[in-house]
Design a protein around this motif. Structure first.
Motif, short mmCIF file in Angstrom:
data_model
loop_
_atom_site.label_atom_id
_atom_site.label_comp_id
_atom_site.label_asym_id
_atom_site.label_seq_id
_atom_site.Cartn_x
_atom_site.Cartn_y
_atom_site.Cartn_z
N ASP A 18 0.83 -1.21 0.00
CA ASP A 18 0.00 0.00 0.00
C ASP A 18 0.87 1.26 0.00
OD1 ASP A 18 -2.35 -1.40 -0.07
OD2 ASP A 18 -2.72 -1.26 2.09
N MET A 19 1.97 1.22 0.75
CA MET A 19 2.86 2.37 0.81
C MET A 19 3.50 2.61 -0.56
SD MET A 19 6.09 3.28 3.25
CE MET A 19 5.08 3.42 4.70
N ASN A 32 4.04 5.87 -5.32
CA ASN A 32 4.05 5.95 -6.78
C ASN A 32 2.98 6.90 -7.28
OD1 ASN A 32 6.23 4.35 -7.66
ND2 ASN A 32 5.06 2.49 -7.22
N GLU A 33 1.80 6.88 -6.70
CA GLU A 33 0.73 7.80 -7.09
C GLU A 33 1.12 9.25 -6.77
OE1 GLU A 33 -2.90 6.53 -5.22
OE2 GLU A 33 -2.96 4.66 -6.38
#
Length: 162
Positions: free
Chosen positions: A3-4, A9-10
């Motif tokens: 998730d991190m 990346n987003e």
């Protein structure tokens, strides 16, 4: 952990995209060598007016001999230098509408001020021991590449350096 990675990346994708587009547009520009990388340790002025160091890396494009272009989450900063004599002689009215701040090179926490009071800024520059000054210009992260190139032409023609 996954998730991190996705979150990072987003968050970094717009910075990376803007950096790549700008770097591509600068290839061969006035014969300057262009380098890039991700660097941390940049300072920003916090809400309380104090400078705070960021430990996360951001993309930085160096236009060798002219400026560094820092692409951060809250915008793009173009940083170049002027000598004390250039600061005193500059026609700062030519920068009307630009958002910038001036600070020391040897003492980068020596805040000379912003575009809001150029007479005071020039007076402070004249009276301090610094021989040259950084000038950092601020742009939105979504600034058009052509507008950025036009601005770089402007500082190039006004003899900024790095």
């Amino acid at each position: 952990m996954e998730d991190m990675r996705r979150m990072l990346n987003e968050a970094y994708l717009p910075l990376h995209t803007q950096a790549r587009a700008l770097e591509d547009a600068l290839t061969g520009w006035h014969g300057h060598r262009i380098t890039h990388g991700f660097f941390n340790g940049h300072y920003h002025k916090a809400a309380d007016g104090q400078f705070q160091m960021d430990v996360y890396p951001i993309p930085v494009i160096s236009v060798m001999g002219l400026c560094d272009i820092e692409i951060d989450f809250d915008g793009i900063t173009v940083t170049a230098k002027l000598s004390k004599a250039q600061v005193e002689a500059m026609d700062w009215a030519r920068f009307e509408g630009a958002h910038f701040e001036v600070y020391g090179v040897e003492d980068y926490l020596l805040d000379m001020g912003t575009e809001q009071d150029m007479e005071a800024l020039v007076r402070q520059a004249r009276d301090c021991s610094e021989k040259e000054f950084f000038v950092s210009f601020s742009f939105p992260l979504t600034a058009a590449i052509n507008d950025m190139i036009h601005f770089l032409e402007f500082i190039y023609s006004n003899r900024f350096y790095y």
